[in-house]
Design a protein around this motif. Structure first.
Motif, PDB file in Angstrom:
ATOM      1  N   MET A 372       0.831  -1.199   0.000  1.00  0.00           N
ATOM      2  CA  MET A 372       0.000   0.000   0.000  1.00  0.00           C
ATOM      3  C   MET A 372       0.872   1.258   0.000  1.00  0.00           C
ATOM      4  SD  MET A 372      -2.983  -0.682  -0.503  1.00  0.00           S
ATOM      5  CE  MET A 372      -3.695  -2.283  -0.807  1.00  0.00           C
ATOM      6  N   ALA A 373       2.104   1.116   0.461  1.00  0.00           N
ATOM      7  CA  ALA A 373       3.006   2.257   0.444  1.00  0.00           C
ATOM      8  C   ALA A 373       3.244   2.747  -0.984  1.00  0.00           C
ATOM      9  CB  ALA A 373       4.332   1.887   1.106  1.00  0.00           C
ATOM     10  N   HIS A 374       3.066   1.853  -1.953  1.00  0.00           N
ATOM     11  CA  HIS A 374       3.193   2.263  -3.352  1.00  0.00           C
ATOM     12  C   HIS A 374       2.180   3.348  -3.710  1.00  0.00           C
ATOM     13  CE1 HIS A 374       5.320  -1.592  -4.195  1.00  0.00           C
ATOM     14  NE2 HIS A 374       5.927  -0.856  -5.089  1.00  0.00           N
ATOM     15  N   ALA A 375       1.016   3.246  -3.096  1.00  0.00           N
ATOM     16  CA  ALA A 375      -0.078   4.143  -3.487  1.00  0.00           C
ATOM     17  C   ALA A 375       0.287   5.608  -3.255  1.00  0.00           C
ATOM     18  CB  ALA A 375      -1.345   3.771  -2.733  1.00  0.00           C
ATOM     19  N   THR A 376       1.278   5.836  -2.406  1.00  0.00           N
ATOM     20  CA  THR A 376       1.678   7.221  -2.174  1.00  0.00           C
ATOM     21  C   THR A 376       2.444   7.771  -3.359  1.00  0.00           C
ATOM     22  OG1 THR A 376       3.720   6.466  -1.161  1.00  0.00           O
ATOM     23  CG2 THR A 376       1.855   6.878   0.325  1.00  0.00           C
ATOM     24  N   ASN A 377       2.883   6.896  -4.251  1.00  0.00           N
ATOM     25  CA  ASN A 377       3.646   7.352  -5.408  1.00  0.00           C
ATOM     26  C   ASN A 377       2.771   7.228  -6.654  1.00  0.00           C
ATOM     27  OD1 ASN A 377       5.268   7.315  -7.761  1.00  0.00           O
ATOM     28  ND2 ASN A 377       7.077   6.872  -6.534  1.00  0.00           N
ATOM     29  N   GLY A 378       2.460   8.336  -7.259  1.00  0.00           N
ATOM     30  CA  GLY A 378       1.522   8.353  -8.378  1.00  0.00           C
ATOM     31  C   GLY A 378       1.918   7.431  -9.516  1.00  0.00           C
ATOM     32  N   SER A 379       3.183   7.454  -9.894  1.00  0.00           N
ATOM     33  CA  SER A 379       3.577   6.668 -11.056  1.00  0.00           C
ATOM     34  C   SER A 379       3.528   5.173 -10.751  1.00  0.00           C
ATOM     35  CB  SER A 379       4.964   7.076 -11.557  1.00  0.00           C
ATOM     36  OG  SER A 379       5.919   6.860 -10.556  1.00  0.00           O
ATOM     37  N   CYS A 380       3.695   4.791  -9.496  1.00  0.00           N
ATOM     38  CA  CYS A 380       3.565   3.380  -9.127  1.00  0.00           C
ATOM     39  C   CYS A 380       2.087   2.984  -9.085  1.00  0.00           C
ATOM     40  CB  CYS A 380       4.154   3.098  -7.747  1.00  0.00           C
ATOM     41  SG  CYS A 380       5.901   3.466  -7.609  1.00  0.00           S
ATOM     42  N   ALA A 381       1.297   3.920  -8.480  1.00  0.00           N
ATOM     43  CA  ALA A 381      -0.098   3.587  -8.191  1.00  0.00           C
ATOM     44  C   ALA A 381      -0.865   3.209  -9.453  1.00  0.00           C
ATOM     45  CB  ALA A 381      -0.776   4.753  -7.494  1.00  0.00           C
ATOM     46  N   SER A 382      -0.570   3.864 -10.567  1.00  0.00           N
ATOM     47  CA  SER A 382      -1.379   3.641 -11.765  1.00  0.00           C
ATOM     48  C   SER A 382      -1.400   2.164 -12.163  1.00  0.00           C
ATOM     49  CB  SER A 382      -0.864   4.515 -12.912  1.00  0.00           C
ATOM     50  OG  SER A 382       0.445   4.145 -13.242  1.00  0.00           O
ATOM     51  N   CYS A 383      -0.268   1.487 -11.992  1.00  0.00           N
ATOM     52  CA  CYS A 383      -0.269   0.056 -12.327  1.00  0.00           C
ATOM     53  C   CYS A 383      -0.602  -0.814 -11.120  1.00  0.00           C
ATOM     54  CB  CYS A 383       1.078  -0.365 -12.897  1.00  0.00           C
ATOM     55  SG  CYS A 383       1.390   0.317 -14.527  1.00  0.00           S
ATOM     56  N   HIS A 384       0.012  -0.471  -9.981  1.00  0.00           N
ATOM     57  CA  HIS A 384      -0.185  -1.334  -8.819  1.00  0.00           C
ATOM     58  C   HIS A 384      -1.656  -1.397  -8.397  1.00  0.00           C
ATOM     59  CE1 HIS A 384       3.783  -2.780  -7.567  1.00  0.00           C
ATOM     60  NE2 HIS A 384       4.232  -1.708  -8.203  1.00  0.00           N
ATOM     61  N   ASN A 385      -2.399  -0.333  -8.625  1.00  0.00           N
ATOM     62  CA  ASN A 385      -3.808  -0.362  -8.269  1.00  0.00           C
ATOM     63  C   ASN A 385      -4.594  -1.362  -9.111  1.00  0.00           C
ATOM     64  OD1 ASN A 385      -3.417   1.466  -6.290  1.00  0.00           O
ATOM     65  ND2 ASN A 385      -4.215   3.239  -7.432  1.00  0.00           N
ATOM     66  N   HIS A 386      -4.052  -1.702 -10.276  1.00  0.00           N
ATOM     67  CA  HIS A 386      -4.696  -2.725 -11.093  1.00  0.00           C
ATOM     68  C   HIS A 386      -4.332  -4.123 -10.611  1.00  0.00           C
ATOM     69  CE1 HIS A 386      -5.348   0.372 -14.279  1.00  0.00           C
ATOM     70  NE2 HIS A 386      -6.459  -0.319 -14.359  1.00  0.00           N
ATOM     71  N   SER A 387      -3.015  -4.358 -10.502  1.00  0.00           N
ATOM     72  CA  SER A 387      -2.565  -5.735 -10.298  1.00  0.00           C
ATOM     73  C   SER A 387      -2.576  -6.150  -8.833  1.00  0.00           C
ATOM     74  CB  SER A 387      -1.158  -5.906 -10.872  1.00  0.00           C
ATOM     75  OG  SER A 387      -0.292  -4.951 -10.311  1.00  0.00           O
ATOM     76  N   ASP A 388      -2.308  -5.227  -7.921  1.00  0.00           N
ATOM     77  CA  ASP A 388      -2.143  -5.636  -6.521  1.00  0.00           C
ATOM     78  C   ASP A 388      -3.393  -6.230  -5.882  1.00  0.00           C
ATOM     79  OD1 ASP A 388       0.450  -5.004  -6.721  1.00  0.00           O
ATOM     80  OD2 ASP A 388       0.354  -3.141  -5.587  1.00  0.00           O
ATOM     81  N   PRO A 389      -4.579  -5.646  -6.127  1.00  0.00           N
ATOM     82  CA  PRO A 389      -5.756  -6.250  -5.486  1.00  0.00           C
ATOM     83  C   PRO A 389      -5.897  -7.728  -5.865  1.00  0.00           C
ATOM     84  CG  PRO A 389      -6.331  -4.119  -6.410  1.00  0.00           C
ATOM     85  CD  PRO A 389      -4.940  -4.440  -6.884  1.00  0.00           C
ATOM     86  N   ILE A 390      -5.584  -8.054  -7.108  1.00  0.00           N
ATOM     87  CA  ILE A 390      -5.663  -9.448  -7.541  1.00  0.00           C
ATOM     88  C   ILE A 390      -4.700 -10.293  -6.726  1.00  0.00           C
ATOM     89  CG2 ILE A 390      -5.175 -11.021  -9.455  1.00  0.00           C
ATOM     90  CD1 ILE A 390      -6.109  -8.797 -11.348  1.00  0.00           C
ATOM     91  N   GLY A 391      -3.463  -9.827  -6.660  1.00  0.00           N
ATOM     92  CA  GLY A 391      -2.444 -10.591  -5.942  1.00  0.00           C
ATOM     93  C   GLY A 391      -2.737 -10.674  -4.454  1.00  0.00           C
ATOM     94  N   LEU A 392      -3.228  -9.587  -3.894  1.00  0.00           N
ATOM     95  CA  LEU A 392      -3.489  -9.580  -2.443  1.00  0.00           C
ATOM     96  C   LEU A 392      -4.595 -10.559  -2.080  1.00  0.00           C
ATOM     97  CD1 LEU A 392      -3.108  -5.765  -1.765  1.00  0.00           C
ATOM     98  CD2 LEU A 392      -1.682  -7.598  -0.815  1.00  0.00           C
ATOM     99  N   SER A 393      -5.557 -10.748  -2.970  1.00  0.00           N
ATOM    100  CA  SER A 393      -6.625 -11.692  -2.653  1.00  0.00           C
ATOM    101  C   SER A 393      -6.118 -13.133  -2.668  1.00  0.00           C
ATOM    102  CB  SER A 393      -7.794 -11.518  -3.632  1.00  0.00           C
ATOM    103  OG  SER A 393      -7.418 -11.948  -4.926  1.00  0.00           O
TER     104      SER A 393
END
Lengths: 507, 444
Positions: A372-393
């Protein structure tokens, strides 16, 4: 023009000469283009390493075929074994050549191979020695190690594959091997150019149990299971893991996919939710299940409270997209996006400092907190917000696919939200993917690209529109997708050949 | 006496085979019936690459001073036994021009091609080892050999350009089999004879090559390039066979060992410590017996999957995730992995230097180019890649220096290597990495 894959080569040799002919040698590795190795066969050539292998394998196969044990199977016997016999050589080489080249040889091609055999039979005083080298020359020729596709005028301004190229494409798609006699004959008679003739052959190929082989190869490619061959796990943290488990996990996934797609004729969306699988002893150990069955492979259904749901929760997928000693929600998420949704993730920006993200001794205890610390960085968030929820589940499973509920002393939160839909754990993810129309559309795209050796990212949706419609109308049955795809009027269309302009260097 | 193979083979296609019909071994014997060879030619200079992922830690590897009397640093410590036989390059620039910094790729590609890549996982030209092999490998049984100690044939940074990488042998056993298995005739033994099979196989290859004109017709431009590569590979195989008809000249006193055992090859550091020296030894023997003149060894991919069992992160993730120790000013676990990898590099140098031949060792008659993908892996930096060139290139390269921070593009090392290897390259690299001036001070 496509370079034969290792499996295509092996299957073709087995079909042409029989399973008793051994193929020993190493093949050049392939790369993934648009998520499929099949697409790289349209861009890779043969390096000196690869040719060295082809030439050694060709000779080894030719030695076996001309050896004492095999000779009775050859279509003729020479007049004398110590002399050339051009008629017999020509008969043998044109028979096998037709299977190897997937078309009849021209008289020049036969003559050239017969001359080679003749000369060497004479100098060695041995008919079969001569035959060995003639056959060897066909086995390493570009016409065998590449699948050549030839376009011919198809009326108007259109061009399409010639009948032999059609037969070849169908056969390698359905059976992962060279066309059999009946299919070549159908090509010869022009039957593959008529709708009825084509359908007859397609139905024949599809009702054969050999369709399993073709589709196994497809699923192996699409699910990236070849990657598994080089996956290693930390032997101190996960002493249980072994190459036996790895091989079994791969097999489990292939069996699941084939069973659903072909044996059950099931809804392919269920691949994301099914708890039905196949286990052997080493897998049962990995899944921490008692192993009561006697047979090597047994069907098994995970209980409803197992947390397992579809092939994403099988050991293969969970372990492949993890680190040696730790699960990786990002790897898993990126893999799901790429493999099942056809949404490849661009590489992260080059200059990113990850060190805050993942320090387990710091205040961020769980992977979720650290990610979630990625979310503080805009350029990371754009991709991580797509893929991370899948992986976290999928975090309820460790790097070798075992169920877990705690991480570093804290219960794992496996909830996720994608596109406004909230779900929990692997079952939630499985249902989400099952219901996402992007998944079956992606599957159709991959099958189409696989069969044509094209980059799936560059294929337009209209190219497989009719096939997709049949797929959807049938309730997402794999067989409907395949049949509609290859019987589509444009499936064998081809670009017009470029007028010959061979550069002086190519002469 | 030179044998014109084409002349011999022409007979094949007229069905006559006049020459082949002779007891053709005579072609290779002198008037006393002794095998030809031993022409007194000097030993060829050999070329090696060593690839390791993730670079080193700047504070710990770069010597404080340049020149000859630099003080050895913590991370160079494993290489200390060879310091007089190698050069260390620091501060090299990697200008990528308008191309993106493909992480874990651009730096490695720049070092080994002098070109900023326009695609990840592909090189925009032949890699330096292949460029050199084109010049020096004529007459050796294998044009080049690649080996990957971590067990993945794709961990090869030797390429024909584009997607066509040269696969690596992925275990000591497969490397051994390729080099010293079937088809190997031991030049260290007195009874060396050319194998008659080789000439016959040459005539088969010649028949295959005769397909060229026909097959090239009607191919589109891209396929024609691929088919051209196929026929180039056929040609290489023909040359390889021609080389096998002549006894390799060797000066080293070596014996070819028995095949190594089959073993697990993966990215575990413990396994790498076993596979690397075995592969290095086999490579060194291949060079000493002139089976090949170009040997490439990698110990990881750029995104190094190396891990010490028990470390859940592994090398690559540690570079990104380990905090910088405020007191030390660097990432301590990363620094340990860096040293581990330098120890693996030292194992290659040890094996090359361990085989005496002529007036020195195989290392003295070689160049070894060691390169990596990042200078500071934590943030994917490429400027300042740690680069090493070991070996004296048969006296053409001066060694023992630290070439410090002169801000040259990394390609300047590549150009210098080419010159030392006797490749007549006037210019090497492209764009901002195009260089015409080698490190002349290092060349004799």
């Amino acid at each position: 023009m496509r370079r034969l894959t290792q499996q295509e080569y092996r299957n073709s040799i087995a079909d042409i000469f029989g399973k008793e002919i051994e193929v020993r040698g190493s093949f050049e590795p392939m790369i993934r283009v648009g998520g499929l190795q099949a697409a790289s066969t349209s861009v890779l050539s043969v390096t000196p390493f690869g040719f060295e292998s082809f030439t050694n394998m060709a000779d080894s196969i030719a030695i076996q075929v001309t050896g004492e044990k095999y000779r009775a199977k050859l279509p003729c016997v020479p007049k004398a074994t110590k002399e050339p016999d051009d008629a017999c050589t020509a008969q043998i080489l044109s028979q096998y050549g037709r299977m190897l080249y997937r078309r009849p040889l021209t008289s020049d091609e036969i003559q050239s191979a017969v001359n080679l055999s003749h000369g060497l039979a004479e100098s060695q005083s041995d008919f079969y020695a001569g035959l060995r080298y003639g056959l060897g020359s066909l086995l390493q020729a570009p016409d065998f190690v590449f699948r050549m596709e030839t376009a011919v005028p198809a009326g108007g301004m259109q061009w399409a594959l010639d009948p032999y190229s059609r037969a070849t494409r169908l056969s390698y798609l359905m059976w992962d091997s060279t066309p059999d006699e009946e299919l070549i004959q159908a090509a010869e008679k022009g039957e593959l150019n008529t709708a009825a003739g084509l359908e007859k052959q397609v139905d024949r190929l599809m009702t054969s149990p050999r369709l399993d082989i073709g589709m196994r190869t497809f699923f192996n490619d699409m699910l990236e299971l070849d990657t598994f061959d080089t996956v290693s796990k930390d032997s101190i943290l996960y002493p249980k893991w072994s190459s036996g488990i790895a091989a079994s996990a791969k097999e489990e996934t292939l069996r699941t996919a084939i069973d659903l797609a072909l044996h059950e004729n099931g809804d392919m969306r269920d691949l994301m939710t099914t708890r039905k699988t196949f286990l052997n002893r080493s897998l049962a150990a990995d899944y921490q299940l008692p192993f009561p069955f006697k047979g090597e492979w047994m069907p098994y259904e995970f209980p409803a409270d197992s947390g397992r749901s579809g092939i994403l929760t099988q050991a293969s997928m969970l372990a492949m997209f993890s680190h040696p000693g730790r699960s990786s929600p990002t790897k898993r998420g990126v893999a799901v996006m790429d493999i099942f949704l056809c949404e490849p993730t661009p590489p992260p920006p080059a200059n990113v400092d990850f060190s805050v993200v993942n320090n387990t001794s710091g205040p961020l205890k769980t992977v979720r907190e650290r990610l979630m610390a990625h979310a503080t960085n805009g350029s990371c968030a754009s991709c991580h917000n797509h893929s991370d929820p899948i992986g976290l589940s999928l975090e309820g499973f460790d790097t070798i696919g075992q169920r877990r509920i705690m991480e570093n002393g804290i219960p794992i939160d496996v909830s996720a939200t994608i596109k406004g839909k909230h779900f929990v754990g692997a079952e939630g993810l499985g249902q989400f993917l099952h219901d996402d129309p992007k998944y079956p559309a992606c599957l159709a795209r991959k099958v189409y690209s696989y069969s044509r050796g094209e980059n799936s990212e560059e294929v337009s949706a209209s190219a497989f529109k009719a096939a997709y419609k049949s797929f959807a109308d049938s309730g997402f049955r794999m067989r409907s997708l395949l049949k509609a795809m290859v019987e589509d009027k444009d499936y064998f269309s081809a670009p017009a050949p470029i007028p010959e302009t061979i550069s002086p260097s190519a002469q | 006496m030179r044998i014109d193979r084409r002349f011999l083979l022409r007979g094949t296609f007229q069905g006559a085979l006049a020459v082949m019909g002779l007891p053709f071994l005579d072609c290779f014997l002198d008037s006393k019936g002794e095998v030809l060879g031993a022409t007194g030619r000097p030993l060829p200079t050999r070329f090696n690459t060593f690839f390791y992922g993730l670079g080193l830690t700047n504070q710990l590897w770069i010597p404080k001073t340049g020149g000859k009397d630099y003080e050895i640093t913590t991370q160079l410590k494993p290489l200390e036994p060879y310091r007089a036989k190698m050069n260390v390059f620091s501060g090299l620039r990697v200008p990528l021009d308008d191309n993106p910094n493909y992480q874990h790729w651009s730096g490695a590609a720049a070092a080994v091609t002098g070109i900023s890549p326009t695609k990840t996982q592909e090189f925009n030209s032949k890699t330096i080892d292949q460029q050199i092999a084109d010049v020096i490998s004529r007459g050796a049984r294998f044009k080049s050999i690649s080996a990957a100690a971590a067990g993945d044939p794709k961990q090869s940074y030797s390429s024909l350009g584009g997607p066509n990488a040269i696969p690596a042998e992925a275990s000591p056993l497969s490397l051994y089999t390729r080099l010293f298995g079937p088809g190997f005739q031991d030049p260290t033994k007195g009874d060396w004879k050319p194998d008659p099979q080789v000439m016959i196989q040459q005539s088969v290859l010649s028949a295959v090559a005769d397909n060229r004109r026909r097959v090239m017709q009607n191919l589109g431009a891209a396929d024609r390039t691929r088919m051209d590569q196929y026929f180039t590979s056929v040609r290489e195989a023909e040359l390889q066979m021609a080389a096998q008809l002549q006894r390799p000249e060797i000066q080293a006193k070596v014996t070819i060992p028995a095949a190594p055992p089959d073993m697990v090859c993966n990215s575990s550091l413990l396994n790498l410590r076993k596979s690397t020296p075995l592969m290095a030894r086999l490579g060194a023997l291949a060079l000493a017996t002139d089976q090949t003149r170009v040997f490439n060894l990698s110990v990881s991919e750029p995104t190094s999957a190396i891990f010490m069992p028990g470390d859940p992160l592994g090398y690559h993730n540690t570079t990104h995730e380990e905090p910088i120790d405020p007191a030390l000013g660097y990432q301590p676990r990363v620094a340990q992995y860096n040293v581990d990898v330098m120890e693996l590099f030292a194992l290659l140098l040890k094996e090359l230097d361990g085989i005496p031949e002529g007036d020195g060792t195989v290392l003295d008659h070689s160049l070894v180019f060691a390169f990596t993908d990042q200078s500071y892996a934590r943030i994917h930096a490429v400027d300042g890649l740690p680069i090493f060139v070991a070996g004296g290139a048969s006296g053409r390269m001066k060694t023992g220096y630290h070439v410090a921070g002169d801000s040259s593009p990394v390609s300047r090392v590549g150009l210098t290597i080419q010159r030392a290897m006797g490749v007549p390259a006037e210019v090497w690299g492209k764009g901002s990495m195009e260089v015409r001036q080698p490190y002349t001070d290092l060349l004799t």
